[in-house]
Design a protein around this motif. Structure first.
Motif, PDB file in Angstrom:
ATOM      1  N   ARG A   1       0.420  -0.896  -0.092  1.00 28.88           N
ATOM      2  CA  ARG A   1      -0.269   0.476  -0.240  1.00 28.88           C
ATOM      3  C   ARG A   1       1.416   1.211  -0.272  1.00 28.88           C
ATOM      4  O   ARG A   1       1.910   1.278   0.698  1.00 28.88           O
ATOM      5  N   LEU A   2       0.317   2.189  -0.579  1.00 21.16           N
ATOM      6  CA  LEU A   2       1.016   3.424  -0.115  1.00 21.16           C
ATOM      7  C   LEU A   2       0.023   4.105   0.634  1.00 21.16           C
ATOM      8  O   LEU A   2      -1.009   4.181   1.159  1.00 21.16           O
ATOM      9  N   TRP A   3       0.994   4.911   1.522  1.00 21.06           N
ATOM     10  CA  TRP A   3       0.426   6.287   2.109  1.00 21.06           C
ATOM     11  C   TRP A   3       0.612   7.078   2.290  1.00 21.06           C
ATOM     12  O   TRP A   3       1.666   7.537   1.859  1.00 21.06           O
ATOM     13  N   ILE A   4      -0.005   8.381   2.367  1.00 18.27           N
ATOM     14  CA  ILE A   4       0.324   9.051   1.897  1.00 18.27           C
ATOM     15  C   ILE A   4      -0.918  10.080   2.169  1.00 18.27           C
ATOM     16  O   ILE A   4      -2.420   9.542   2.180  1.00 18.27           O
TER      17      ILE A   4
ATOM     18  N   ALA B   1      -4.367  12.545   2.534  1.00 17.35           N
ATOM     19  CA  ALA B   1      -5.373  12.678   1.172  1.00 17.35           C
ATOM     20  C   ALA B   1      -5.216  13.572   0.138  1.00 17.35           C
ATOM     21  O   ALA B   1      -5.325  13.580  -1.045  1.00 17.35           O
ATOM     22  N   THR B   2      -4.528  15.027   0.712  1.00 13.70           N
ATOM     23  CA  THR B   2      -4.828  16.328  -0.392  1.00 13.70           C
ATOM     24  C   THR B   2      -3.474  15.575  -1.120  1.00 13.70           C
ATOM     25  O   THR B   2      -3.820  15.694  -2.673  1.00 13.70           O
ATOM     26  N   ASP B   3      -2.957  15.259  -1.373  1.00 19.11           N
ATOM     27  CA  ASP B   3      -0.838  15.071  -1.955  1.00 19.11           C
ATOM     28  C   ASP B   3      -1.723  14.258  -2.706  1.00 19.11           C
ATOM     29  O   ASP B   3      -1.264  13.883  -4.608  1.00 19.11           O
ATOM     30  N   TYR B   4      -2.408  12.755  -1.830  1.00 18.25           N
ATOM     31  CA  TYR B   4      -2.639  11.555  -2.871  1.00 18.25           C
ATOM     32  C   TYR B   4      -3.340  12.389  -4.257  1.00 18.25           C
ATOM     33  O   TYR B   4      -3.626  12.091  -5.677  1.00 18.25           O
ATOM     34  N   ASN B   5      -5.166  12.974  -3.997  1.00 16.45           N
ATOM     35  CA  ASN B   5      -5.558  13.458  -4.784  1.00 16.45           C
ATOM     36  C   ASN B   5      -5.019  14.360  -6.028  1.00 16.45           C
ATOM     37  O   ASN B   5      -5.045  14.720  -7.156  1.00 16.45           O
ATOM     38  N   ALA B   6      -3.993  15.568  -5.347  1.00 13.43           N
ATOM     39  CA  ALA B   6      -3.587  16.378  -6.206  1.00 13.43           C
ATOM     40  C   ALA B   6      -2.373  15.232  -7.252  1.00 13.43           C
ATOM     41  O   ALA B   6      -2.304  15.897  -8.520  1.00 13.43           O
ATOM     42  N   ALA B   7      -1.818  14.386  -6.651  1.00 16.16           N
ATOM     43  CA  ALA B   7      -0.847  13.879  -7.711  1.00 16.16           C
ATOM     44  C   ALA B   7      -1.781  13.030  -9.098  1.00 16.16           C
ATOM     45  O   ALA B   7      -1.263  13.006  -9.967  1.00 16.16           O
ATOM     46  N   ARG B   8      -2.736  12.699  -8.457  1.00 16.12           N
ATOM     47  CA  ARG B   8      -3.816  11.722  -9.681  1.00 16.12           C
ATOM     48  C   ARG B   8      -4.810  12.686 -10.532  1.00 16.12           C
ATOM     49  O   ARG B   8      -4.468  11.839 -11.892  1.00 16.12           O
ATOM     50  N   LEU B   9      -4.388  13.975 -10.142  1.00 14.17           N
ATOM     51  CA  LEU B   9      -5.181  14.773 -10.928  1.00 14.17           C
ATOM     52  C   LEU B   9      -3.379  15.248 -12.177  1.00 14.17           C
ATOM     53  O   LEU B   9      -4.436  15.516 -12.930  1.00 14.17           O
TER      54      LEU B   9
ATOM     55  N   GLU C   1      -4.166   3.396  -7.674  1.00 17.79           N
ATOM     56  CA  GLU C   1      -5.409   3.248  -7.137  1.00 17.79           C
ATOM     57  C   GLU C   1      -5.852   3.496  -5.963  1.00 17.79           C
ATOM     58  O   GLU C   1      -7.000   3.722  -5.685  1.00 17.79           O
ATOM     59  N   ARG C   2      -4.784   3.478  -4.936  1.00 17.65           N
ATOM     60  CA  ARG C   2      -5.727   2.708  -3.397  1.00 17.65           C
ATOM     61  C   ARG C   2      -4.621   3.664  -2.901  1.00 17.65           C
ATOM     62  O   ARG C   2      -3.223   3.807  -3.473  1.00 17.65           O
ATOM     63  N   PHE C   3      -5.026   4.019  -2.016  1.00 21.04           N
ATOM     64  CA  PHE C   3      -4.265   4.480  -0.622  1.00 21.04           C
ATOM     65  C   PHE C   3      -4.060   4.807   0.609  1.00 21.04           C
ATOM     66  O   PHE C   3      -5.392   4.268   1.375  1.00 21.04           O
ATOM     67  N   ARG C   4      -3.633   4.860   2.010  1.00 14.73           N
ATOM     68  CA  ARG C   4      -3.736   4.616   2.984  1.00 14.73           C
ATOM     69  C   ARG C   4      -3.500   6.550   3.392  1.00 14.73           C
ATOM     70  O   ARG C   4      -2.448   6.149   2.785  1.00 14.73           O
ATOM     71  N   ARG C   5      -4.439   6.903   3.766  1.00 18.07           N
ATOM     72  CA  ARG C   5      -4.339   8.252   4.255  1.00 18.07           C
ATOM     73  C   ARG C   5      -3.329   8.475   5.876  1.00 18.07           C
ATOM     74  O   ARG C   5      -3.474   7.387   6.750  1.00 18.07           O
ATOM     75  N   LEU C   6      -2.583   9.324   5.138  1.00 24.80           N
ATOM     76  CA  LEU C   6      -1.855  10.168   6.831  1.00 24.80           C
ATOM     77  C   LEU C   6      -2.366  11.418   7.203  1.00 24.80           C
ATOM     78  O   LEU C   6      -2.600  11.512   6.526  1.00 24.80           O
ATOM     79  N   LEU C   7      -2.676  11.530   8.535  1.00 24.59           N
ATOM     80  CA  LEU C   7      -3.199  12.606   9.357  1.00 24.59           C
ATOM     81  C   LEU C   7      -2.254  13.134   9.904  1.00 24.59           C
ATOM     82  O   LEU C   7      -1.491  12.408  10.374  1.00 24.59           O
TER      83      LEU C   7
END
Ligand SMILES: [Zn+2]
Length: 373
Positions: free
Chosen positions: A113-116, A118-126, A173-179
């Motif tokens: 799994r990728l851990w990152i 959520a904001t950076d995950y979505n920005a990267a995906r876009l 395509e999936r990630f685990r969120r870091l807060l």
């Protein structure tokens, strides 16, 4: 080594990991370097000894860009350095290409799994989907509105529509969120997430109190200052105060913390480095105020004030982002006012301490102090 660097200490001296090899910097924490095809010629990545659900292995922190050389270097590391154990997870500090690039390949290669954040995950995906209009025309128009008018530079920026996707063609395509504040168990130790703003959307640094180690990502670098830029997606963005506030929060960590930066060498002197970076931006703010007091300045006009060396196109776009970041900070704090000229270019001049809606005296009559927002 410059004078400021001499105030820091480098416990590993000049030692660097060989290509395809690692260097242990703390128990179970290994340093590796990958080449980058930019002026910034390398990135540091980290391997942490881990165990998840009773299965021993490794956690990777940051990935390098997508290209054959980086993949080949990783394969060497897998052969030489894992002790026949698998990679169990991939943590990415933030979405920039040198950190995120190979996350898709690493997570597929090891089925992990990728851990990152959520904001950076979505920005990267876009950003990795080149059709979303990142860069190119939008960046060119934004830069033009801040005074970058050189036709050759404009053409090159317009043509650069695929910049992010060329280094990050795919995102898992999936990630685990870091807060912020999360404590992640990695092997025998907890690592705490420290959010950082201003450099990336939601950058995560990782601190291990047991080991006295901070994986700082790009938030604290020993030699260069972290890039803090306004980008075309958020033209009125104010990233510099966000960055400086994030930096100040890291002061809560112990002064003798071993800092593992993404660029440069591991160092001690976290508090000293925070002081240096704050002083650096205070000086830039003062220079920008002084220039704008002489005559209204656009961000492009500010470039030779802030950057004394000659800049190539890549550096110019970064420098423009930084110039706008300083101007926006002073503008949004009410110290500068911003007017668009008939040529469509924003220029900034002192607000004289009045609210922005009040008429201005000419710059020559103004009296104000150089204070940061
Ligand atoms: Zn970065």
């Amino acid at each position: 080594m410059n004078a400021l660097e001499q105030q820091l200490s480098y416990p590993l001296g000049d030692a660097l990991p060989e290509p395809g090899r690692t260097l242990e910097v703390a128990p179970g924490v290994r340093w590796l370097r990958m080449q980058l095809p930019f002026a910034l010629d390398h990135i540091n990545l980290w391997l942490l000894r881990d165990e998840i659900d009773g299965r021993p292995g490794w956690t990777i922190v940051d990935c390098g860009i997508t290209n054959d050389a980086t993949r080949a270097a990783w394969e060497q590391v897998f052969t030489n350095e894992l002790g026949d154990l698998p990679v169990l997870r991939v943590i990415v500090t933030h979405m920039h290409p040198d950190h995120m690039g190979l996350a898709h390949w690493l997570t597929e290669r090891w089925n992990c799994r990728l851990w990152i954040s959520a904001t950076d995950y979505n920005a990267a995906r876009l950003a990795s989907q080149a059709t979303t209009g990142f860069g190119g025309q939008a960046t060119a128009l934004f830069m033009a509105s801040h005074g970058l008018t050189d036709p050759e530079a404009m053409e090159k920026i317009k043509a650069r529509t695929n910049y992010y996707a060329s280094m990050v063609p795919k995102v898992p395509e999936r990630f685990r969120r870091l807060l912020d504040g999360d404590a992640i168990r990695i092997g025998e130790h907890d690592w705490t997430c420290h959010v950082g703003y201003g450099h990336a959307p939601e950058h995560m640094s990782l601190h291990c109190p047991d080991l006295g180690v901070l994986i700082s990502g790009d938030m604290v670098l020993p030699r260069i200052s972290t890039n803090v830029s306004v980008i075309d997606l958020e033209p009125e963005g104010n990233p510099l105060p966000l960055y400086l506030d994030s930096l100040e929060r890291l002061r809560a960590l112990p002064a003798d913390t071993l800092v593992l930066p993404s660029h440069g060498r591991p160092f001690r002197g976290l508090h000293t480095r925070i002081d240096q970076l704050q002083a650096h931006h205070d000086e830039r703010y003062a220079e920008v105020m002084a220039a704008c007091a002489e005559a209204p300045h656009s961000a492009a006009d500010i470039l030779p004030v802030m950057f004394k060396r000659k800049l190539d196109l890549h550096q110019t776009t970064f420098a423009m982002g930084e110039s706008i970041a300083h101007l926006n900070a002073l503008w949004l704090a009410g110290k500068l006012r911003r007017l668009m000229g008939s040529d469509g270019i924003y220029r900034f001049s002192p607000s004289c301490g009045r609210r922005r809606t009040e008429p201005l005296a000419s710059a020559a009559e103004t009296d104000y102090t150089f204070r940061c927002p």
